[in-house]
Motif scaffolding. Structure first.
Motif, mmCIF file in Angstrom:
data_model
loop_
_atom_site.group_PDB
_atom_site.id
_atom_site.type_symbol
_atom_site.label_atom_id
_atom_site.label_comp_id
_atom_site.label_asym_id
_atom_site.label_seq_id
_atom_site.Cartn_x
_atom_site.Cartn_y
_atom_site.Cartn_z
ATOM 1 N N GLY A 239 19.300 14.299 -31.100
ATOM 2 C CA GLY A 239 20.650 14.353 -30.573
ATOM 3 C C GLY A 239 20.741 14.523 -29.079
ATOM 4 O O GLY A 239 21.798 14.260 -28.490
ATOM 5 N N ASP A 240 19.663 14.954 -28.424
ATOM 6 C CA ASP A 240 19.672 15.136 -26.968
ATOM 7 C C ASP A 240 18.241 15.027 -26.436
ATOM 8 O O ASP A 240 17.746 15.900 -25.721
ATOM 9 N N LEU A 241 17.586 13.914 -26.761
ATOM 10 C CA LEU A 241 16.156 13.770 -26.495
ATOM 11 C C LEU A 241 15.912 13.266 -25.066
ATOM 12 O O LEU A 241 15.454 12.150 -24.852
ATOM 13 N N HIS A 242 16.217 14.100 -24.091
ATOM 14 C CA HIS A 242 15.817 13.808 -22.711
ATOM 15 C C HIS A 242 14.580 14.637 -22.389
ATOM 16 O O HIS A 242 14.266 15.614 -23.094
ATOM 17 N N PRO A 243 13.829 14.291 -21.332
ATOM 18 C CA PRO A 243 12.562 14.994 -21.064
ATOM 19 C C PRO A 243 12.705 16.490 -20.818
ATOM 20 O O PRO A 243 11.755 17.236 -21.042
ATOM 21 N N GLY A 244 13.881 16.943 -20.372
ATOM 22 C CA GLY A 244 14.066 18.379 -20.178
ATOM 23 C C GLY A 244 14.029 19.158 -21.473
ATOM 24 O O GLY A 244 13.836 20.384 -21.452
ATOM 25 N N ASN A 245 14.199 18.484 -22.595
ATOM 26 C CA ASN A 245 14.089 19.129 -23.905
ATOM 27 C C ASN A 245 12.726 18.904 -24.534
ATOM 28 O O ASN A 245 12.568 18.982 -25.758
ATOM 29 N N VAL A 246 11.749 18.623 -23.691
ATOM 30 C CA VAL A 246 10.357 18.489 -24.123
ATOM 31 C C VAL A 246 9.514 19.394 -23.234
ATOM 32 O O VAL A 246 9.704 19.438 -22.016
ATOM 33 N N ARG A 247 8.612 20.148 -23.861
ATOM 34 C CA ARG A 247 7.679 20.972 -23.090
ATOM 35 C C ARG A 247 6.267 20.433 -23.289
ATOM 36 O O ARG A 247 5.921 19.940 -24.370
ATOM 37 N N GLY A 248 5.464 20.543 -22.245
ATOM 38 C CA GLY A 248 4.101 20.048 -22.335
ATOM 39 C C GLY A 248 3.189 20.762 -21.361
ATOM 40 O O GLY A 248 3.629 21.275 -20.333
ATOM 41 N N ASP A 249 1.892 20.797 -21.716
ATOM 42 C CA ASP A 249 0.886 21.418 -20.851
ATOM 43 C C ASP A 249 -0.255 20.451 -20.575
ATOM 44 O O ASP A 249 -1.367 20.864 -20.249
ATOM 45 N N GLY A 250 0.024 19.161 -20.718
ATOM 46 C CA GLY A 250 -1.009 18.169 -20.498
ATOM 47 C C GLY A 250 -1.739 17.750 -21.748
ATOM 48 O O GLY A 250 -2.608 16.878 -21.692
ATOM 49 N N THR A 251 -1.425 18.365 -22.890
ATOM 50 C CA THR A 251 -2.092 17.991 -24.141
ATOM 51 C C THR A 251 -1.150 17.191 -25.034
ATOM 52 O O THR A 251 -1.330 16.002 -25.227
ATOM 53 N N ARG A 252 -0.122 17.834 -25.553
ATOM 54 C CA ARG A 252 0.810 17.112 -26.423
ATOM 55 C C ARG A 252 2.228 17.570 -26.123
ATOM 56 O O ARG A 252 2.472 18.733 -25.796
ATOM 57 N N PRO A 253 3.182 16.652 -26.212
ATOM 58 C CA PRO A 253 4.572 17.043 -25.973
ATOM 59 C C PRO A 253 5.150 17.770 -27.182
ATOM 60 O O PRO A 253 4.869 17.412 -28.328
ATOM 61 N N VAL A 254 5.934 18.790 -26.931
ATOM 62 C CA VAL A 254 6.624 19.525 -27.991
ATOM 63 C C VAL A 254 8.118 19.428 -27.719
ATOM 64 O O VAL A 254 8.596 19.878 -26.664
ATOM 65 N N VAL A 255 8.841 18.843 -28.634
ATOM 66 C CA VAL A 255 10.288 18.694 -28.485
ATOM 67 C C VAL A 255 10.953 20.016 -28.868
ATOM 68 O O VAL A 255 10.678 20.580 -29.934
ATOM 69 N N GLY B 62 18.129 5.247 -33.693
ATOM 70 C CA GLY B 62 18.325 4.617 -32.393
ATOM 71 C C GLY B 62 18.926 5.531 -31.345
ATOM 72 O O GLY B 62 18.717 5.321 -30.133
ATOM 73 N N PHE B 63 19.672 6.544 -31.751
ATOM 74 C CA PHE B 63 20.308 7.421 -30.768
ATOM 75 C C PHE B 63 19.284 8.091 -29.853
ATOM 76 O O PHE B 63 19.532 8.274 -28.665
ATOM 77 N N ASP B 64 18.137 8.469 -30.404
ATOM 78 C CA ASP B 64 17.170 9.220 -29.601
ATOM 79 C C ASP B 64 16.474 8.355 -28.560
ATOM 80 O O ASP B 64 16.240 8.810 -27.432
ATOM 81 N N ILE B 65 16.130 7.113 -28.874
ATOM 82 C CA ILE B 65 15.478 6.283 -27.867
ATOM 83 C C ILE B 65 16.467 5.901 -26.767
ATOM 84 O O ILE B 65 16.083 5.774 -25.592
ATOM 85 N N LEU B 66 17.736 5.766 -27.091
ATOM 86 C CA LEU B 66 18.735 5.505 -26.060
ATOM 87 C C LEU B 66 18.834 6.673 -25.087
ATOM 88 O O LEU B 66 18.927 6.479 -23.875
ATOM 89 N N ARG B 67 18.808 7.884 -25.610
ATOM 90 C CA ARG B 67 18.873 9.070 -24.731
ATOM 91 C C ARG B 67 17.603 9.202 -23.908
ATOM 92 O O ARG B 67 17.660 9.537 -22.720
ATOM 93 N N LEU B 68 16.472 8.932 -24.493
ATOM 94 C CA LEU B 68 15.200 9.103 -23.803
ATOM 95 C C LEU B 68 15.040 8.125 -22.646
ATOM 96 O O LEU B 68 14.336 8.418 -21.672
ATOM 97 N N THR B 69 15.679 6.991 -22.708
ATOM 98 C CA THR B 69 15.484 5.939 -21.706
ATOM 99 C C THR B 69 16.670 5.751 -20.772
ATOM 100 O O THR B 69 16.624 4.902 -19.885
ATOM 101 N N GLU B 70 17.731 6.525 -20.932
ATOM 102 C CA GLU B 70 18.979 6.184 -20.259
ATOM 103 C C GLU B 70 18.919 6.273 -18.740
ATOM 104 O O GLU B 70 19.671 5.582 -18.052
ATOM 105 N N ASP B 71 18.018 7.102 -18.164
ATOM 106 C CA ASP B 71 17.968 7.212 -16.711
ATOM 107 C C ASP B 71 16.721 6.559 -16.108
ATOM 108 O O ASP B 71 16.407 6.777 -14.942
#
Length: 417
Positions: free
Chosen positions: A303-319, A331-340
């Motif tokens: 519902g709000d999958l932008h990179p600020g809602n993902v944390r990472g330490d160089g190994t794997r992303p955690v949403v 489809g809603f999530d890929i649209l949010r992830l790519t919008e900017d």
């Protein structure tokens, strides 16, 4: 950009005390209050728990001069509270580890007169009242003690109408306490279901959830390569969720599949000026029917999958931050992830997303589905912001009141393309 803050104080019983002299904090975002708490301590020698926004000198964040209501955790010197009243004035506080109460030394700060409306409001969140933060932290402290993790320090991080967040340090690393409004109470359900997401330590009343620390940093500004990795990992989550949608809905995750989304959007936008997107709304049921005909399965949507809602330490992303999650179209999530992203980079991620769904749903048309959903995505966001406004007291409307017309205008623009 920074902000100037005025902190109006109340005691433990919610009685007004006055305001600290204004001071500047480095971060501009109104809901981020760690720097406000730190500034009150460093500049004025008092410990406070920020309760809620009172107002600002501009119509929306960020920056400006912002007024907050905060509970004083120890009375400032010179306020005139007699010694016998120290308990009622908040001079005793449960220590972070929950070992009882301790005396707070007066800080010697003269308070300024402050006019503030402290009348109760039916939409006020539990953490926005005097005593609310203490009750939530006490619950989290007790839960961590039962887990063998005594709390050594507590730091308030955020408070606004969408959540209150504290970090609790323990000898085994930090944990995070998040408290959610009613319309987001399904987030612990999602977190408990996830594999590889934030680990839930405890779930309590009034929207409280205690989670393990997720190492790394929020990935604001992530580029194409990093977002491609996020998309791949998220696809695996959504594939697993396809077979769990009925269970998720049964456990309280909002059901926005097909025509239900149109009904939900219209119900939440009722009373708002939707004239700019009237044509899109009129044809929404037919558009969503065509989306369904594209053959992709419904699944769990962040519902709000932008990179600020993902944390990472160089190994794997955690949403993280699944408070906007629902069951619906992937489809809603890929649209949010790519919008900017730049158009060329966004196109590559979208094509890779479509390839994955073509393999997962043979005979489906993911690209056609995405084209149909492009104006629906900001229309859904307008309804989300309208839902926020309907669930919060008026003093906090500046957080979202301008988002509804902006999202409606974006939806109309996408529909015209």
């Amino acid at each position: 950009m920074s902000r100037t803050v005025t902190v109006v104080l109340v005691d433990a019983a919610g009685r007004p005390l006055g305001a600290l002299p204004p001071f500047e904090v480095p971060d501009p975002w109104w809901q981020q209050v760690a720097s406000v708490v730190d500034g009150a301590r460093r500049r004025h020698g008092v410990d406070v728990a920020v309760l809620r926004l009172l107002g600002a000198d501009r119509p929306h964040p960020p920056g400006g001069h912002v007024r907050y209501l905060a509970q004083l955790l120890g009375p400032p010197a010179g306020h005139g509270a007699p010694e016998r009243d120290l308990g009622r004035q908040g001079a005793r506080e449960r220590d972070p580890a929950g070992h009882g109460a301790r005396e707070r030394e007066p800080a010697g700060v003269p308070l300024e007169p402050a006019a503030v409306d402290l009348a109760p409001h039916p939409l006020r969140q539990p953490w926005a009242e005097a005593g609310g933060p203490a009750r939530s932290v006490a619950w989290a402290t007790d839960e961590l003690r039962r887990l063998g993790r005594p709390v050594t320090a507590v730091a308030q991080q955020r408070t606004w109408n969408l959540s209150a967040i504290w970090r609790l340090d323990t000898p085994h690393g930090p944990a995070w306490l998040k408290q959610l409004p009613t319309f987001a109470h399904h987030e612990p359900t999602v977190l408990t279901w996830l594999v590889g997401g934030p680990v839930v330590l405890a779930v309590g009343g009034e929207g409280r959830v205690l989670v393990e620390d997720v190492r790394g940093e929020d990935r604001y500004g992530a580029g194409e390569v990093e977002r491609a990795g996020i998309a791949v990992a998220h696809h695996a989550v959504q594939m697993r969720a396809v077979g769990a949608v009925d269970r998720l809905v049964g456990n309280g995750v909002p059901d926005l599949r097909g025509a239900r989304l149109a009904e939900w959007v219209r119900a939440r936008l009722a009373g708002h000026d939707v004239s700019v997107a009237a044509g899109l709304l009129d044809g929404l049921d037919e558009r969503l029917r065509r989306v369904r005909d594209c053959g992709l399965p419904d699944t769990l949507v962040h519902g709000d999958l932008h990179p600020g809602n993902v944390r990472g330490d160089g190994t794997r992303p955690v949403v993280i931050d699944w408070a906007d999650a629902f069951v619906g179209h992937p489809g809603f999530d890929i649209l949010r992830l790519t919008e900017d992203l730049a158009p060329s980079a966004a196109a590559r991620l979208v094509e890779a997303w479509a390839d994955r769904w073509r393999a997962a749903a043979p005979g489906g048309d993911p690209r056609r589905a995405l084209d149909l959903l492009r104006p629906v995505a900001p229309l859904r966001l307008a309804a989300v912001y309208a839902m926020f406004l309907a669930g919060i007291e008026p003093s906090e409307h500046p957080y979202h009141v301008h988002d509804v017309p902006a999202a409606l205008a974006q939806a109309a623009a996408e529909a015209r393309r």
